[in-house]
Design a protein around this motif. Structure first.
Motif, short mmCIF file in Angstrom:
data_model
loop_
_atom_site.label_atom_id
_atom_site.label_comp_id
_atom_site.label_asym_id
_atom_site.label_seq_id
_atom_site.Cartn_x
_atom_site.Cartn_y
_atom_site.Cartn_z
N PRO A 123 0.81 -1.21 0.00
CA PRO A 123 0.00 0.00 0.00
C PRO A 123 0.85 1.27 0.00
O PRO A 123 1.94 1.28 0.53
CB PRO A 123 -0.77 -0.12 1.31
CG PRO A 123 0.10 -0.92 2.19
CD PRO A 123 0.78 -1.90 1.30
N ALA A 124 0.30 2.33 -0.60
CA ALA A 124 1.00 3.61 -0.61
C ALA A 124 0.86 4.26 0.76
O ALA A 124 -0.18 4.12 1.40
CB ALA A 124 0.41 4.51 -1.69
N PRO A 125 1.88 4.97 1.20
CA PRO A 125 1.77 5.66 2.49
C PRO A 125 0.77 6.81 2.41
O PRO A 125 0.70 7.51 1.41
CB PRO A 125 3.19 6.16 2.74
CG PRO A 125 3.83 6.20 1.41
CD PRO A 125 3.20 5.13 0.58
N ALA A 126 0.00 6.97 3.49
CA ALA A 126 -1.04 8.01 3.49
C ALA A 126 -0.46 9.37 3.85
O ALA A 126 -1.10 10.38 3.60
CB ALA A 126 -2.15 7.64 4.47
N VAL A 127 0.72 9.40 4.44
CA VAL A 127 1.35 10.67 4.75
C VAL A 127 2.71 10.68 4.07
O VAL A 127 3.54 9.82 4.34
CB VAL A 127 1.50 10.86 6.28
CG1 VAL A 127 2.41 12.04 6.58
CG2 VAL A 127 0.15 11.06 6.92
N VAL A 128 2.89 11.61 3.14
CA VAL A 128 4.15 11.73 2.41
C VAL A 128 4.76 13.06 2.82
O VAL A 128 4.17 14.11 2.60
CB VAL A 128 3.91 11.68 0.90
CG1 VAL A 128 5.24 11.82 0.17
CG2 VAL A 128 3.23 10.39 0.52
N LEU A 129 5.94 13.03 3.42
CA LEU A 129 6.53 14.27 3.90
C LEU A 129 7.18 15.01 2.73
O LEU A 129 7.98 14.43 2.00
CB LEU A 129 7.58 13.95 4.96
CG LEU A 129 7.03 13.15 6.14
CD1 LEU A 129 8.14 12.73 7.07
CD2 LEU A 129 6.02 13.98 6.91
N VAL A 167 9.64 0.13 8.07
CA VAL A 167 9.89 -0.12 9.48
C VAL A 167 8.57 -0.04 10.22
O VAL A 167 7.75 0.82 9.94
CB VAL A 167 10.89 0.93 10.04
CG1 VAL A 167 10.87 0.91 11.54
CG2 VAL A 167 12.27 0.67 9.53
N CYS A 168 8.37 -0.99 11.12
CA CYS A 168 7.16 -1.01 11.93
C CYS A 168 7.58 -0.80 13.37
O CYS A 168 8.48 -1.50 13.86
CB CYS A 168 6.47 -2.36 11.72
SG CYS A 168 4.82 -2.40 12.32
N ASP A 216 4.68 0.72 18.75
CA ASP A 216 3.36 1.29 19.05
C ASP A 216 2.39 1.16 17.88
O ASP A 216 1.31 1.74 17.90
CB ASP A 216 3.51 2.76 19.47
CG ASP A 216 4.01 3.64 18.33
OD1 ASP A 216 4.33 3.09 17.27
OD2 ASP A 216 4.09 4.87 18.52
N GLY A 217 2.78 0.45 16.80
CA GLY A 217 1.86 0.21 15.70
C GLY A 217 2.09 1.09 14.50
O GLY A 217 1.52 0.85 13.45
N ALA A 218 2.89 2.13 14.62
CA ALA A 218 3.13 3.01 13.47
C ALA A 218 4.08 2.32 12.49
O ALA A 218 4.89 1.48 12.88
CB ALA A 218 3.74 4.33 13.94
N ALA A 219 3.96 2.67 11.23
CA ALA A 219 4.84 2.13 10.19
C ALA A 219 5.38 3.29 9.39
O ALA A 219 4.66 4.24 9.08
CB ALA A 219 4.10 1.15 9.30
N TYR A 254 3.12 5.47 7.03
CA TYR A 254 1.95 4.67 6.66
C TYR A 254 0.88 4.92 7.72
O TYR A 254 0.70 4.12 8.62
CB TYR A 254 2.32 3.20 6.57
CG TYR A 254 3.20 2.87 5.40
CD1 TYR A 254 2.65 2.52 4.19
CD2 TYR A 254 4.59 2.93 5.51
CE1 TYR A 254 3.45 2.24 3.10
CE2 TYR A 254 5.39 2.65 4.42
CZ TYR A 254 4.82 2.30 3.22
OH TYR A 254 5.61 2.03 2.15
N ASP A 255 0.24 6.07 7.59
CA ASP A 255 -0.71 6.46 8.64
C ASP A 255 -2.10 6.02 8.26
O ASP A 255 -2.47 6.10 7.11
CB ASP A 255 -0.67 7.98 8.85
CG ASP A 255 -1.49 8.37 10.05
OD1 ASP A 255 -1.58 7.55 10.98
OD2 ASP A 255 -2.05 9.47 10.05
#
Lengths: 267, 551
Positions: B453-459, B527-528, B531-534, B550-551
């Motif tokens: 999946p594509a990351p939902a937050v792209v900096l 990286v995961c 606390d569940g964030a990726a 990956y929010d």
């Protein structure tokens, strides 16, 4: 012949209604959402004029942005216009994967100090307005915007702290699957979402959904040999992938499982 | 059509690509210059020709014959652009000009020759006027028909009326400009246009086909094609001059409304619709303010007035200081207002739907977004277009609202074909996906792109980070992509270290190594955290970066 006519009119009965009859279940007043999320929302969809807040939560849990994308997806696909205000980090790729039509999605990454004016202008013309809430928003501005949305029939989706929303969705937990120590890749995430609100939504609810599901990550490139040779990083560990949907009679079975999200349980 | 071909005057500028390069790019045409296309000389200057440079030579050969040769790339658009003033100059003398190609234009000779007192006088007058107005040397040929006139112009000849077949008969068959046909004719022993014209027309058609028959007619001097006369573009710009400078928004809005209605009337009279509108204002101190508004529908009078009002509002209220694109508040009132319709198209019957619903939501949304553009500037409202690319940031291009949606890089739509079948409610989506896939058939594969999946937050700018292993040592990736130890802790910026629960990588990319300024050599990790964030991490030159979440 007569039998077929009867069948035809029976099929139409659900679609045709007299003009005087009220909209069934709100009709166009409710924008659709994915079936997995209907349980969270009082009208089983995004009711026009309502404010549906998505809380960032403390401590912050992973999955709020994906939850917003999932909320928008079905409405956008059905032809609604959406706008996202104040999110410079918006991942358009994830939005497209969630099913949002990008040509009907406007982004205002940096509204600056004119945030209330911009949001108000968008409420006038866009069906769903997602906005990151600046820290300095006063309660009166928030109330005015919510009232404007109610009057104009838009759905306001504030992202962040927002008092007085009809429903507040909160990500309680998000757990990714598919990544081990040094192997695998991110595949899907189980997100626990809680909803609480006013009126019909006063009773807190909690469901678990896959955000994103594994419908994209299950795909195996058609020519496995070539794909593995030319795209080493695109499919890392292709040899370890389990082929889930081979071509053949089981493909139709795979399609029926391929919902965008899967409910894994509800509390 | 019967009778003799029309008497035609053709103005020809020798070596036009070379002259155009001088006019546009300032390459002196008096030096040896050659214009090349696909490594072959297309045109060369007089001095280059004296040194032995010819059309069709390779670049190496041309430079071998003339070492001081300046080489210019062939650019048909440049040629056409530079030729426009020449056509305008010809139009000042005579009416009804057809541009044959950049460097040559034709007109009916009868009118000018009668008006200016003879064909020779007309030719002299036109050449002189072009030379005076544009400083361009040109030659004129007059004959019956465009083809013969073009050949006559090479020698600057005036072929007498009825003398065209004799004039053509002496020319070699190469003058037809059809290399394959010419080659064949030469091998058959047909060397001049006269020989070719003497062949029976029916036999030529049977042996050489339709194109051969056309060439046969040209060779016999029976060129019946009428001139396709250029219509000078209509001037659609509307201007309003104000004796008293406008410095209040309401007065400006009033001025805008009348001007908009005037423009709309003018457009409607030509049956045109405006898609891009330039608004220009000149202040009493001579400041010029200009902005272009785009609109992919039809700009009505009210819509034009709205846009003018928003823009003047922005200028005059001077709420500037943010967004560098905005001009500063003018120092004086506006004395002149100009509306320039930039993109116009024939109004092809744009009708509202039968029940008034079609496109209503779209109209509403466009109005709201244009309004926001009026508040923040046109670049503040964007829409995302997906294209090819390896990183999530590369795949997305943000286009100002209303602009054409083109991806930054060609590529397959990042969505694989396993997209769930679209519901019946949105069939246009399926069509667009399919047509996009068909249009980008030879799309590059972008090996090494990040899998879904594509990351939902792209900096937009990656955050610096530090990654340590279980022993507290920084994790490094060698040039051979060996990870020194399993990552155990991630520190983003100055935050607290977070435990890494799962990781995978390195996924190397080595992009644009041939362009040092844009080269990028990175190794990416997924990286995961505990606390569940990726996160999507990248390491470049020993520095860890958080590229996306990956929010």
């Amino acid at each position: 012949m007569a039998g077929r006519m009867v069948v035809g009119s029976a099929a139409l009965a659900e679609l045709v209604r007299p003009a005087s009859a009220p909209d069934p279940a709100g009709g166009h007043r409710v924008l659709p959402v994915r079936p997995e999320l209907t349980g969270l929302l009082p009208n089983r969809g995004l009711r026009r004029g309502s404010t549906i807040a998505v809380g960032a939560g403390q401590p912050r849990r992973s999955g709020a942005t994906s939850l917003i994308l999932a909320l928008l997806a079905e409405a956008s696909r059905a032809g609604s216009w959406c706008a996202v205000v104040g999110v410079p980090t918006f991942g358009a790729g994830a939005a497209a994967e969630a099913g949002i039509a990008l040509d009907r999605l406007a982004l205002v990454p940096n509204p600056g100090p004119e945030w209330p004016t911009v949001v108000a202008a968008l409420i006038d013309g866009v069906d769903v307005v997602v906005t990151a809430v600046p820290t300095t928003v006063s309660a009166s501005v928030a109330t005015r915007l919510a009232a404007r949305a109610r009057q104009r029939g838009s759905v306001l989706v504030p992202y962040g702290r927002w008092d007085g929303a009809d429903v507040t969705l909160q990500v309680v937990r998000g757990v990714w699957e598919g990544l081990g120590p040094g192997r695998g890749r991110l595949r899907r995430r189980e997100v626990t979402v809680s909803a609480r609100g006013r009126g019909a939504a006063a009773r807190p609810k909690e469901i678990k959904v896959w955000l994103p599901g594994d419908e994209l990550t299950r795909v195996i490139p058609r020519s496995t040999g070539l794909g593995a040779a030319t795209r080493p990083a695109a499919v890392p560990g292709a040899g370890r992938l389990r082929v889930v949907a081979p071509a053949g009679p089981s493909a139709s079975a795979a399609r029926s499982r391929r919902g965008p999200l899967t409910v894994v349980g509800s509390a | 059509m019967s009778g003799a071909p029309a008497r035609t005057l053709l103005l020809w500028c020798p070596d036009w690509p070379v002259l155009a390069a001088e006019i546009v790019d300032g390459v002196p045409a008096t030096d040896p210059v050659a214009v090349l296309h696909a490594n072959r000389v297309v045109a060369c200057s007089e001095r280059a020709r004296a040194e032995g440079v010819r059309r069709g030579l390779r670049r190496r050969e041309a430079q071998g014959r003339c070492p001081q040769l300046t080489v210019v790339d062939h650019d048909p658009a440049r040629d056409a652009r530079a030729f426009e003033p020449v056509v305008a100059a010809v139009e000042e003398v005579v009416a009804g000009v057809e541009v044959i190609r950049p460097g040559a234009c034709a007109l009916a000779a009868r009118g000018p020759s009668r008006y200016l007192g003879g064909e020779e006088a007309a030719a002299e007058r036109i050449v002189e006027h072009v030379a005076q107005t544009c400083a361009v040397e040109s030659q004129v040929g007059i004959a019956d028909g465009v083809f013969a006139a073009g050949l006559a112009a090479r020698d600057g000849r005036l072929v007498p009326p009825g003398g065209t077949p004799e004039f053509l008969a002496g020319l070699p068959v190469e003058a037809l400009g059809r290399p394959t046909l010419t080659d064949l004719l030469r091998r058959l022993g047909v060397r001049t246009l006269g020989d070719f014209a003497a062949l029976p027309a029916g036999d030529v058609l049977a042996r050489f086909g339709f194109d051969g028959a056309l060439a046969h007619r040209l060779a016999a001097g029976r060129d019946h094609r009428p001139l396709a006369v250029r219509q000078p573009p209509a001037d659609l710009t509307v201007t309003a001059d104000h004796d008293e400078p406008i410095d209040r928004v309401d007065a400006a809005a009033f001025a805008a409304r009348t001007l908009a209605e005037q423009l709309h009337e003018r457009l409607a009279a030509h049956g045109l619709a405006c898609t891009r509108l330039g608004i220009e204002a000149v202040t009493a101190h001579g400041q010029e303010l200009h902005r272009v508004w785009r609109h992919d529908g039809l700009l009505t009078a009210a819509a034009i007035a709205d846009r003018v009002r928003w823009q003047l509002d922005g200028w005059l209220s001077g709420s500037n200081g943010r967004g560098g694109a905005r001009p500063a508040r003018p120092t004086a009132g506006i004395i002149r207002l100009r509306l320039v319709p930039d993109g116009v198209l024939a109004q092809a019957g744009l009708q509202p739907g039968l029940w008034g619903e079609t496109g209503e939501e779209r109209e509403r949304a466009h109005r709201a977004l244009s309004r926001v553009q009026g508040i923040l500037g046109p670049e503040a409202v964007v829409t995302a277009v997906l294209g090819g690319g390896r990183s999530p940031a590369d795949q997305v291009r943000l286009v100002p609202w209303g602009d054409e949606r083109l991806p930054a890089r060609p590529g397959p739509p990042p969505l694989p074909t396993a997209e769930p079948p679209p519901p019946a409610a949105a069939p246009e989506r399926a069509v667009s996906t399919r047509s996009r896939a068909a249009a980008s058939a030879p799309a590059p594969p972008w090996p090494g792109r990040i899998p879904p999946p594509a990351p939902a937050v792209v900096l937009p700018t990656p955050l610096p980070a530090a990654v340590h292993d279980a022993a507290g040592e920084p994790v490094v990736v060698s040039a051979r992509l060996v990870v020194s130890a399993a990552p155990a802790r991630l520190t983003v910026g100055t935050g607290r270290p977070a435990e890494i629960a799962g990781w995978v990588g390195p996924w190397p990319v080595d992009e644009r190594w041939w362009a040092p300024a844009e080269a990028r050599r990175r190794a990416r990790f997924q990286v995961c955290l505990a606390d569940g964030a990726a996160l999507l991490l990248a390491v470049e030159g020993g520095q860890w970066l958080v590229e996306a979440i990956y929010d």
